[in-house]
Design a protein around this motif. Structure first.
Motif, PDB file in Angstrom:
ATOM      1  N   LYS A  70      38.734  38.837  45.739  1.00 45.43           N
ATOM      2  CA  LYS A  70      38.005  40.085  45.968  1.00 45.43           C
ATOM      3  C   LYS A  70      36.583  39.979  45.419  1.00 45.43           C
ATOM      4  CE  LYS A  70      40.822  43.094  47.883  1.00 45.43           C
ATOM      5  NZ  LYS A  70      40.517  43.686  49.165  1.00 45.43           N
ATOM      6  N   GLU A  73      34.519  38.092  47.869  1.00 51.61           N
ATOM      7  CA  GLU A  73      34.259  38.929  49.045  1.00 51.61           C
ATOM      8  C   GLU A  73      33.195  39.997  48.793  1.00 51.61           C
ATOM      9  OE1 GLU A  73      37.796  40.341  51.044  1.00 51.61           O
ATOM     10  OE2 GLU A  73      38.796  38.433  50.680  1.00 51.61           O
ATOM     11  N   MET A  78      32.308  38.348  54.871  1.00 54.58           N
ATOM     12  CA  MET A  78      33.294  37.655  55.703  1.00 54.58           C
ATOM     13  C   MET A  78      32.961  37.767  57.188  1.00 54.58           C
ATOM     14  SD  MET A  78      34.986  36.140  53.452  1.00 54.58           S
ATOM     15  CE  MET A  78      36.293  35.381  54.410  1.00 54.58           C
ATOM     16  N   PHE A 101      40.654  38.908  53.875  1.00 52.02           N
ATOM     17  CA  PHE A 101      40.098  39.146  55.214  1.00 52.02           C
ATOM     18  C   PHE A 101      41.017  38.556  56.274  1.00 52.02           C
ATOM     19  CE2 PHE A 101      37.421  37.753  58.796  1.00 52.02           C
ATOM     20  CZ  PHE A 101      36.806  38.944  59.138  1.00 52.02           C
TER      21      PHE A 101
END
Length: 108
Positions: A70, A73, A78, A101
């Motif tokens: 996380k 990300e 993504m 994702f």
């Protein structure tokens, strides 16, 4: 006793090689060559360099995706990663998971 000790040392050596190897080199190459094409904001999407595409062509993508957290990300977009993978002719299949994702179906 000596055989047991040698066997243990061999297990440690193999485990160390596996952990050290992994996809660290791919991760470093991806950061160096592709970072500017794959980070937030989501727009604009910029065609990646040939050097970035060369990294995509040789990288162990399943290994790299297992390392996407996380926190990663929050920095790496993504949607842009998906764009670059497609541009570099190594697209993800719909439904593939990279970190949290999930690659959407085609056309979405």
């Amino acid at each position: 006793m000596v055989k047991l000790l040698l066997g243990f040392m061999l297990v440690l050596a193999v485990a160390g090689t596996t952990l050290a190897g992994g996809c660290d080199g791919d991760r470093e190459d991806m950061i160096r060559e592709c970072k500017k094409y794959e980070m937030f904001p989501a727009e604009p999407k910029i065609p990646p360099s040939a050097a970035c595409c060369a990294v995509w062509q040789k990288a162990d993508i399943p290994c790299l995706c297992k390392r996407v957290t996380k926190e990663v990300e929050k920095v790496w977009c993504m949607e842009k990663v998906l764009y670059v993978s497609n541009y570099c002719k190594r697209p993800f299949k719909p439904g593939y998971k990279c970190g949290s994702f999930t690659v959407p179906p085609l056309g979405q």
